[in-house]
Design a protein around this motif. Structure first.
Motif, PDB file in Angstrom:
ATOM      1  N   MET A 315       0.818  -1.211   0.000  1.00 16.58           N
ATOM      2  CA  MET A 315       0.000   0.000   0.000  1.00 16.58           C
ATOM      3  C   MET A 315       0.858   1.269   0.000  1.00 16.58           C
ATOM      4  O   MET A 315       0.375   2.350  -0.348  1.00 16.58           O
ATOM      5  N   ASN A 316       2.102   1.132   0.388  1.00 18.38           N
ATOM      6  CA  ASN A 316       3.013   2.276   0.410  1.00 18.38           C
ATOM      7  C   ASN A 316       3.846   2.375  -0.863  1.00 18.38           C
ATOM      8  O   ASN A 316       4.741   3.223  -0.958  1.00 18.38           O
ATOM      9  N   ASP A 317       3.581   1.498  -1.819  1.00 14.20           N
ATOM     10  CA  ASP A 317       4.257   1.537  -3.117  1.00 14.20           C
ATOM     11  C   ASP A 317       3.279   2.109  -4.132  1.00 14.20           C
ATOM     12  O   ASP A 317       2.202   1.550  -4.368  1.00 14.20           O
ATOM     13  N   LYS A 318       3.637   3.210  -4.739  1.00 12.29           N
ATOM     14  CA  LYS A 318       2.722   3.941  -5.616  1.00 12.29           C
ATOM     15  C   LYS A 318       2.232   3.082  -6.778  1.00 12.29           C
ATOM     16  O   LYS A 318       1.052   3.137  -7.149  1.00 12.29           O
ATOM     17  N   VAL A 319       3.126   2.294  -7.363  1.00  7.91           N
ATOM     18  CA  VAL A 319       2.752   1.491  -8.532  1.00  7.91           C
ATOM     19  C   VAL A 319       1.836   0.337  -8.131  1.00  7.91           C
ATOM     20  O   VAL A 319       0.776   0.117  -8.735  1.00  7.91           O
ATOM     21  N   ILE A 320       2.225  -0.416  -7.107  1.00 12.02           N
ATOM     22  CA  ILE A 320       1.434  -1.584  -6.707  1.00 12.02           C
ATOM     23  C   ILE A 320       0.069  -1.156  -6.177  1.00 12.02           C
ATOM     24  O   ILE A 320      -0.965  -1.729  -6.544  1.00 12.02           O
ATOM     25  N   CYS A 321       0.053  -0.132  -5.335  1.00 14.04           N
ATOM     26  CA  CYS A 321      -1.223   0.362  -4.816  1.00 14.04           C
ATOM     27  C   CYS A 321      -2.078   0.937  -5.954  1.00 14.04           C
ATOM     28  O   CYS A 321      -3.298   0.729  -5.995  1.00 14.04           O
ATOM     29  N   GLY A 322      -1.434   1.616  -6.880  1.00 10.05           N
ATOM     30  CA  GLY A 322      -2.160   2.161  -8.020  1.00 10.05           C
ATOM     31  C   GLY A 322      -2.763   1.074  -8.875  1.00 10.05           C
ATOM     32  O   GLY A 322      -3.905   1.191  -9.361  1.00 10.05           O
ATOM     33  N   PHE A 323      -2.006  -0.007  -9.078  1.00  6.37           N
ATOM     34  CA  PHE A 323      -2.514  -1.153  -9.840  1.00  6.37           C
ATOM     35  C   PHE A 323      -3.734  -1.744  -9.137  1.00  6.37           C
ATOM     36  O   PHE A 323      -4.752  -2.041  -9.780  1.00  6.37           O
ATOM     37  N   MET A 324      -3.641  -1.917  -7.821  1.00  4.60           N
ATOM     38  CA  MET A 324      -4.763  -2.477  -7.075  1.00  4.60           C
ATOM     39  C   MET A 324      -5.992  -1.580  -7.187  1.00  4.60           C
ATOM     40  O   MET A 324      -7.109  -2.043  -7.428  1.00  4.60           O
ATOM     41  N   ASN A 325      -5.796  -0.263  -7.026  1.00  3.85           N
ATOM     42  CA  ASN A 325      -6.934   0.657  -7.070  1.00  3.85           C
ATOM     43  C   ASN A 325      -7.566   0.713  -8.459  1.00  3.85           C
ATOM     44  O   ASN A 325      -8.796   0.796  -8.594  1.00  3.85           O
ATOM     45  N   LYS A 326      -6.736   0.658  -9.505  1.00  2.00           N
ATOM     46  CA  LYS A 326      -7.302   0.641 -10.863  1.00  2.00           C
ATOM     47  C   LYS A 326      -8.129  -0.633 -11.077  1.00  2.00           C
ATOM     48  O   LYS A 326      -9.201  -0.597 -11.695  1.00  2.00           O
ATOM     49  N   THR A 327      -7.618  -1.744 -10.557  1.00  2.00           N
ATOM     50  CA  THR A 327      -8.361  -2.998 -10.656  1.00  2.00           C
ATOM     51  C   THR A 327      -9.724  -2.857  -9.987  1.00  2.00           C
ATOM     52  O   THR A 327     -10.757  -3.240 -10.559  1.00  2.00           O
ATOM     53  N   ILE A 328      -9.744  -2.303  -8.774  1.00  2.00           N
ATOM     54  CA  ILE A 328     -10.998  -2.186  -8.016  1.00  2.00           C
ATOM     55  C   ILE A 328     -11.961  -1.194  -8.664  1.00  2.00           C
ATOM     56  O   ILE A 328     -13.104  -1.524  -8.987  1.00  2.00           O
ATOM     57  N   TYR A 329     -11.482   0.039  -8.847  1.00  2.00           N
ATOM     58  CA  TYR A 329     -12.391   1.119  -9.254  1.00  2.00           C
ATOM     59  C   TYR A 329     -12.787   1.070 -10.719  1.00  2.00           C
ATOM     60  O   TYR A 329     -13.927   1.395 -11.072  1.00  2.00           O
ATOM     61  N   ASP A 330     -11.850   0.661 -11.593  1.00  2.00           N
ATOM     62  CA  ASP A 330     -12.129   0.696 -13.031  1.00  2.00           C
ATOM     63  C   ASP A 330     -12.630  -0.634 -13.583  1.00  2.00           C
ATOM     64  O   ASP A 330     -13.308  -0.653 -14.620  1.00  2.00           O
ATOM     65  N   GLU A 331     -12.307  -1.747 -12.898  1.00  2.00           N
ATOM     66  CA  GLU A 331     -12.603  -3.045 -13.504  1.00  2.00           C
ATOM     67  C   GLU A 331     -13.537  -3.924 -12.680  1.00  2.00           C
ATOM     68  O   GLU A 331     -14.249  -4.756 -13.245  1.00  2.00           O
ATOM     69  N   ILE A 332     -13.549  -3.770 -11.356  1.00  2.00           N
ATOM     70  CA  ILE A 332     -14.419  -4.609 -10.523  1.00  2.00           C
ATOM     71  C   ILE A 332     -15.729  -3.897 -10.208  1.00  2.00           C
ATOM     72  O   ILE A 332     -16.820  -4.440 -10.441  1.00  2.00           O
ATOM     73  N   ILE A 333     -15.645  -2.678  -9.681  1.00  2.00           N
ATOM     74  CA  ILE A 333     -16.854  -1.956  -9.284  1.00  2.00           C
ATOM     75  C   ILE A 333     -17.872  -1.826 -10.421  1.00  2.00           C
ATOM     76  O   ILE A 333     -19.088  -2.004 -10.186  1.00  2.00           O
ATOM     77  N   PRO A 334     -17.453  -1.567 -11.672  1.00  2.00           N
ATOM     78  CA  PRO A 334     -18.463  -1.450 -12.745  1.00  2.00           C
ATOM     79  C   PRO A 334     -19.262  -2.723 -12.995  1.00  2.00           C
ATOM     80  O   PRO A 334     -20.299  -2.674 -13.662  1.00  2.00           O
ATOM     81  N   THR A 335     -18.807  -3.870 -12.476  1.00  2.00           N
ATOM     82  CA  THR A 335     -19.514  -5.135 -12.718  1.00  2.00           C
ATOM     83  C   THR A 335     -20.485  -5.487 -11.595  1.00  2.00           C
ATOM     84  O   THR A 335     -21.165  -6.511 -11.678  1.00  2.00           O
ATOM     85  N   LEU A 336     -20.536  -4.663 -10.527  1.00  2.00           N
ATOM     86  CA  LEU A 336     -21.358  -4.987  -9.358  1.00  2.00           C
ATOM     87  C   LEU A 336     -22.682  -4.237  -9.383  1.00  2.00           C
ATOM     88  O   LEU A 336     -22.846  -3.248 -10.092  1.00  2.00           O
ATOM     89  N   THR A 337     -23.632  -4.700  -8.549  1.00  2.00           N
ATOM     90  CA  THR A 337     -25.010  -4.207  -8.637  1.00  2.00           C
ATOM     91  C   THR A 337     -25.390  -3.211  -7.553  1.00  2.00           C
ATOM     92  O   THR A 337     -26.384  -2.501  -7.705  1.00  2.00           O
ATOM     93  N   LEU A 338     -24.657  -3.156  -6.452  1.00  2.00           N
ATOM     94  CA  LEU A 338     -24.992  -2.209  -5.393  1.00  2.00           C
ATOM     95  C   LEU A 338     -24.725  -0.779  -5.870  1.00  2.00           C
ATOM     96  O   LEU A 338     -23.964  -0.574  -6.826  1.00  2.00           O
ATOM     97  N   PRO A 339     -25.305   0.233  -5.221  1.00  2.00           N
ATOM     98  CA  PRO A 339     -25.051   1.623  -5.620  1.00  2.00           C
ATOM     99  C   PRO A 339     -23.564   1.948  -5.628  1.00  2.00           C
ATOM    100  O   PRO A 339     -22.811   1.519  -4.736  1.00  2.00           O
ATOM    101  N   GLU A 340     -23.139   2.707  -6.642  1.00  2.00           N
ATOM    102  CA  GLU A 340     -21.721   3.010  -6.813  1.00  2.00           C
ATOM    103  C   GLU A 340     -21.126   3.691  -5.588  1.00  2.00           C
ATOM    104  O   GLU A 340     -19.984   3.420  -5.215  1.00  2.00           O
ATOM    105  N   SER A 341     -21.887   4.546  -4.927  1.00  2.00           N
ATOM    106  CA  SER A 341     -21.368   5.243  -3.748  1.00  2.00           C
ATOM    107  C   SER A 341     -21.035   4.264  -2.637  1.00  2.00           C
ATOM    108  O   SER A 341     -20.008   4.401  -1.957  1.00  2.00           O
TER     109      SER A 341
END
Length: 498
Positions: A315-341
């Protein structure tokens, strides 16, 4: 140093909340660290905030347990919840006082069954591990006690039925916390099987169905338990000896599937607690599995090959944490059904949980059985993204290549498949068939290896090479990993997003 008890706390002029006397309204099968840091914590807060006025009587589920120790401390113990919350480091202490006593069914089962005669008893909570909710036909009604948990529960419920008959409101609200799908429904199924096997009668089965509510629940809190290395210094600071200190992360979330009427009987919402009572817990389970568990599985294998060892450092590595966050916010969250917020709020909490300064969560421990984990936690997001957007998710696709690269081993020993990171060896732990497959393909070129893995329907339940472009993209990432390493691939995935 005096042991923790009510008298000791009074001598210290303890100014925290304490509940000395209240009716035993909750029976809890399980006295371990998790339930004491989760269910009993919420009940303790409800007692303080909204006058829930309930004591919890614990039942030790297996022969070796904590009953004697709990009773010596009059049910009291100190709970520390530690981590990050809203960007701030937290180390919160609370003495939990909702537990009245702990019963050992292997020494005095009659004392357990006598609880069924208590007219105030309304709730049953349980966490008997994933193996706990099983129907074992060898259990007999005359066993003292039945060996399986559902068998014990059936014996207890029958005693309740004998005591109160068809009287309304004397059934139970049962909160199953085991980590299996539809835990409450599976528990009810087992109880009804025992009612049939033991020929306890149609009236009893009708009472089970009509007067009792078996709630499936989703539990979410990492509980680290007794802090063995810190216990002596903690007790010195507390000023009393506590052999039951429990520790867990600050984050906690509980979803209970049941009728809305439960909100009156279980006033979690009124107490301002993160406990949701809803008609369907599955969307919340999907959120946890896809975001929390999926983030772990899609990130840790590549991060380990990139030289990291624990989650917090990632989490303290900009690249690894950035990769994880892109995975979550750009690729996982758009596939789920609960409200985006709601999804984004949960995702933000995940990052704080992964950054917990009190937990050294080893990447290698998360890597265990990554084949089945990738299938359950990440593959649904891959398929959902392709279905929604008609293209491959960059980070998830790369994570599949990280998984394959991590499983590259040169030999199998008594611990597992042996892989290497630089000059150091590590152990790859998975099913025997998985390890033997990767050993057999250790000399494959990237394209051949990608094909072999993608088309292994025993692993995935389907042929992943049928996803347009997936096999070719994975082969490309494997080539890049060989040439540049996983860190460079993560960086490349981030740059593609810019």
């Amino acid at each position: 140093m005096k042991k923790l008890c009510y008298a000791t706390l009074k001598e210290q002029n303890y100014d925290g909340y304490l509940l000395e006397n209240a009716p035993e309204r909750v029976l809890q099968f399980g006295e371990g660290n998790f339930l004491r840091a989760f269910v009993d914590y919420w009940i303790d807060l409800m007692n303080e905030r909204v006058g829930f006025n309930s004591k919890v009587v614990l039942c030790q589920p297996i022969a070796p347990g904590l009953a004697d120790m709990i009773n010596e401390q009059e049910g009291l113990y100190t709970l520390f919840l530690r981590g990050f919350e809203n960007g701030q480091k937290v180390n919160a202490k609370r003495v939990i006082s909702c537990v009245s006593r702990c019963l050992n069914p292997y020494k005095d089962y009659d004392a357990v069954l006598d609880c069924a005669k208590n007219p105030d008893l309304r709730f049953i909570a349980c966490n008997t591990t994933e193996a706990g909710i099983v129907y074992d036909p060898s259990c007999q009604f005359t066993d003292v006690p039945a060996s399986s948990y559902p068998g014990k529960l059936t014996q207890f419920m029958y005693r309740r039925f004998q005591e109160f008959g068809k009287e309304k409101g004397k059934g139970f609200i049962i909160l199953s916390c085991e980590l299996i799908d539809n835990n409450g429904k599976e528990l009810e199924k087992c109880v009804l099987q025992y009612a049939d096997q033991w020929e306890l009668g149609d009236e009893f089965k009708t009472w089970i169905k009509e007067e009792n509510i078996f709630c499936s629940t989703l539990v979410d809190r990492i509980v680290t338990g007794y802090p063995r290395n810190e216990a002596a210094s903690i007790c010195q600071e507390l000023g009393y000896e506590d052999n039951l200190i429990d520790t867990g992360e600050v984050f906690g979330f509980w979803v209970i599937e049941g009728p809305q009427s439960l909100k009156k009987e279980l006033p979690f919402e009124e107490a301002g607690l993160p406990v949701i009572i809803c008609d369907d817990h599955k969307p919340y389970k999907q959120r946890k599995v896809r975001i929390l568990n999926g983030a772990h599985t899609s990130m840790v294998l590549g991060a380990y090959l990139a030289g990291q060892d624990i989650v917090r450092d990632c989490m303290n590595d900009k690249v690894i944490c950035g990769f994880m966050n892109k995975t979550i916010y750009d690729e996982i969250i758009p596939t789920l059904t609960l409200p985006e917020s709601e999804l984004k709020e949960f995702a933000a909490a995940v990052t704080e949980r992964f950054n917990n300064p009190f937990v050294d969560h080893a990447l290698l421990s998360i890597s265990l059985n990554s084949t089945s984990k990738w299938k359950a936690r990440v593959m649904p997001s891959l398929k959902g993204y392709v279905e929604k957007f008609g293209k491959l998710p960059e980070c998830i696709t790369a994570s599949f290549a990280f998984y394959i690269a991590f499983y590259h081993g040169t030999k199998i020993d008594d611990k597992g498949l042996v892989g290497s990171r630089g000059t150091n060896e590590y152990t790859i732990s998975d099913d025997k068939a998985v390890l033997e497959f990767y050993l057999a393909h250790k000399d494959d070129a990237p394209a051949d290896l990608a094909h072999a893995v993608c088309t292994n329907t025993d692993f995935w339940g389907e042929d992943l090479s049928q996803i347009p472009g997936f096999e070719k993209a994975v082969a490309g990432y494997l080539t890049e990993i060989q040439e540049k390493g996983t860190y460079a691939v993560m960086e490349e995935c981030l740059n593609k997003a810019e």
